[in-house]
Enzyme design. Structure first.
Site, PDB file in Angstrom:
ATOM      1  N   HIS A 143       0.863  -1.191   0.000  1.00  0.00           N
ATOM      2  CA  HIS A 143       0.000   0.000   0.000  1.00  0.00           C
ATOM      3  C   HIS A 143       0.898   1.240   0.000  1.00  0.00           C
ATOM      4  O   HIS A 143       1.875   1.288   0.751  1.00  0.00           O
ATOM      5  CB  HIS A 143      -0.886  -0.026   1.256  1.00  0.00           C
ATOM      6  CG  HIS A 143      -1.812   1.141   1.354  1.00  0.00           C
ATOM      7  ND1 HIS A 143      -3.013   1.190   0.678  1.00  0.00           N
ATOM      8  CD2 HIS A 143      -1.706   2.320   2.019  1.00  0.00           C
ATOM      9  CE1 HIS A 143      -3.617   2.350   0.936  1.00  0.00           C
ATOM     10  NE2 HIS A 143      -2.832   3.043   1.749  1.00  0.00           N
ATOM     11  N   ASP A 178      -6.814  -2.450   4.497  1.00  0.00           N
ATOM     12  CA  ASP A 178      -5.541  -1.747   4.748  1.00  0.00           C
ATOM     13  C   ASP A 178      -5.173  -1.716   6.234  1.00  0.00           C
ATOM     14  O   ASP A 178      -4.533  -0.757   6.691  1.00  0.00           O
ATOM     15  CB  ASP A 178      -5.599  -0.296   4.199  1.00  0.00           C
ATOM     16  CG  ASP A 178      -5.813  -0.259   2.697  1.00  0.00           C
ATOM     17  OD1 ASP A 178      -5.399  -1.211   2.006  1.00  0.00           O
ATOM     18  OD2 ASP A 178      -6.394   0.730   2.215  1.00  0.00           O
TER      19      ASP A 178
HETATM   20  C1  GAR Z   1       0.895   0.685  -6.219  1.00  0.00           C
HETATM   21  O1  GAR Z   1       1.333   1.970  -5.837  1.00  0.00           O
HETATM   22  C2  GAR Z   1       0.287  -0.032  -5.043  1.00  0.00           C
HETATM   23  O2  GAR Z   1       0.933   0.242  -3.816  1.00  0.00           O
HETATM   24  C3  GAR Z   1      -1.112   0.533  -5.045  1.00  0.00           C
HETATM   25  O3  GAR Z   1      -1.466   0.591  -6.396  1.00  0.00           O
HETATM   26  C4  GAR Z   1      -0.293   0.756  -7.175  1.00  0.00           C
HETATM   27  C5  GAR Z   1      -0.255  -0.349  -8.199  1.00  0.00           C
HETATM   28  O4  GAR Z   1       0.798  -0.147  -9.107  1.00  0.00           O
HETATM   29  N1  GAR Z   1      -2.007  -0.287  -4.285  1.00  0.00           N
HETATM   30  C6  GAR Z   1      -3.035   0.199  -3.588  1.00  0.00           C
HETATM   31  O5  GAR Z   1      -3.305   1.376  -3.549  1.00  0.00           O
HETATM   32  C7  GAR Z   1      -3.821  -0.845  -2.844  1.00  0.00           C
HETATM   33  N2  GAR Z   1      -4.620  -0.235  -1.820  1.00  0.00           N
HETATM   34  P1  GAR Z   1       1.338  -1.345  -9.962  1.00  0.00           P
HETATM   35  O6  GAR Z   1       0.128  -1.980 -10.636  1.00  0.00           O
HETATM   36  O7  GAR Z   1       2.259  -0.694 -10.958  1.00  0.00           O
HETATM   37  O8  GAR Z   1       2.052  -2.302  -9.035  1.00  0.00           O
END
Ligand code: GAR
Length: 216
Positions: free
Chosen positions: A111, A147
């Site tokens: 997260h 979370d």
């Molecule tokens: C990342 O920043 C991850 O931490 C976030 O979404 C993005 C996905 O990027 N996750 C959340 O916000 C979950 N609550 P990615 O698809 O390039 O890994």
């Protein structure tokens, strides 16, 4: 020794997934990516995984009558591939309580904030709007509470005065790509133990660096 089989759940870009795939290429990495599953058939990350020769599956959630039936189908796919750890990586679908209960202590999430600050969505903007000087990312075990599961590890970055949500997200993402493969390694090496809301990490030096922002 047999490597831990990891199943990754994504909804989009898949850069954290790609970081795990990259890390798992090392001969001495104790985990392998067994399957990548998405609730979005067009997720960019699925193509990246396929190009890396990894099994993928898409379960468009609209095809299921409720959350739990979707979760059970995803779970069956993971089990088909012998998964011992589920890693959520930008998986933007709220799960039924059944899923984290079924995978208890074998499911983790990354997260982009220092939890418990800024759960939910648009968290980089939340950090900027709150005037936070430091933000970062958190890897935690997943429980039925969004979370809020036991925190395994965090990495911090400064929030700079002229940051936008995008510039802060990019700075945090660079740390996500370091932190997630590290935590999966620890899990695979059997170093993590959960006691209530606290996680112990065995045999790893505890970070003792102070992070100031601004730097006095
Ligand atoms: C990342 O920043 C991850 O931490 C976030 O979404 C993005 C996905 O990027 N996750 C959340 O916000 C979950 N609550 P990615 O698809 O390039 O890994």
């Amino acid at each position: 020794m047999a490597k831990l089989k990891v199943g990754i759940l994504i909804s989009g870009r898949g850069s954290n997934m790609a970081a795990l795939i990259e890390a798992a290429k090392a001969a001495d990495y104790p985990a392998e990516i067994a399957v990548v599953v998405s609730n979005v058939a067009a997720a960019q990350g699925l193509k990246i995984a396929q190009d890396a020769g990894i099994a993928t599956a898409a379960f468009p959630h609209k095809g299921f009558p409720d959350r739990e039936s979707f979760d059970r189908a995803v779970s069956a796919e993971l089990e088909k591939h012998g998964v011992g750890l589920v890693a959520l990586a930008g998986f933007m679908r709220i799960q039924s309580p059944w899923f984290p209960a079924h995978w208890k202590d074998r499911i983790i999430n990354i997260h982009p904030s220092l939890l418990p600050a800024f759960p939910g969505l648009r968290v980089q903007q939340q950090a900027i709007d709150a005037g936070a000087r430091i933000s970062g990312c958190t890897v935690h075990f997943v429980t039925a509470d969004l979370d809020a599961g036991p925190i395994i590890a965090q990495a911090a970055v400064p929030v700079l005065p002229d940051d936008t949500a995008d510039t802060l997200a990019a700075r945090i993402l660079r740390q996500e790509h370091r932190l997630y493969p590290t935590v999966v390694r620890w899990f695979a090496e059997g170093r993590l133990s959960v006691a209530g809301s606290r996680v112990a990490v065995a045999g790893v030096p505890q970070g003792a660096t102070l992070l100031f922002s601004p730097d006095p």
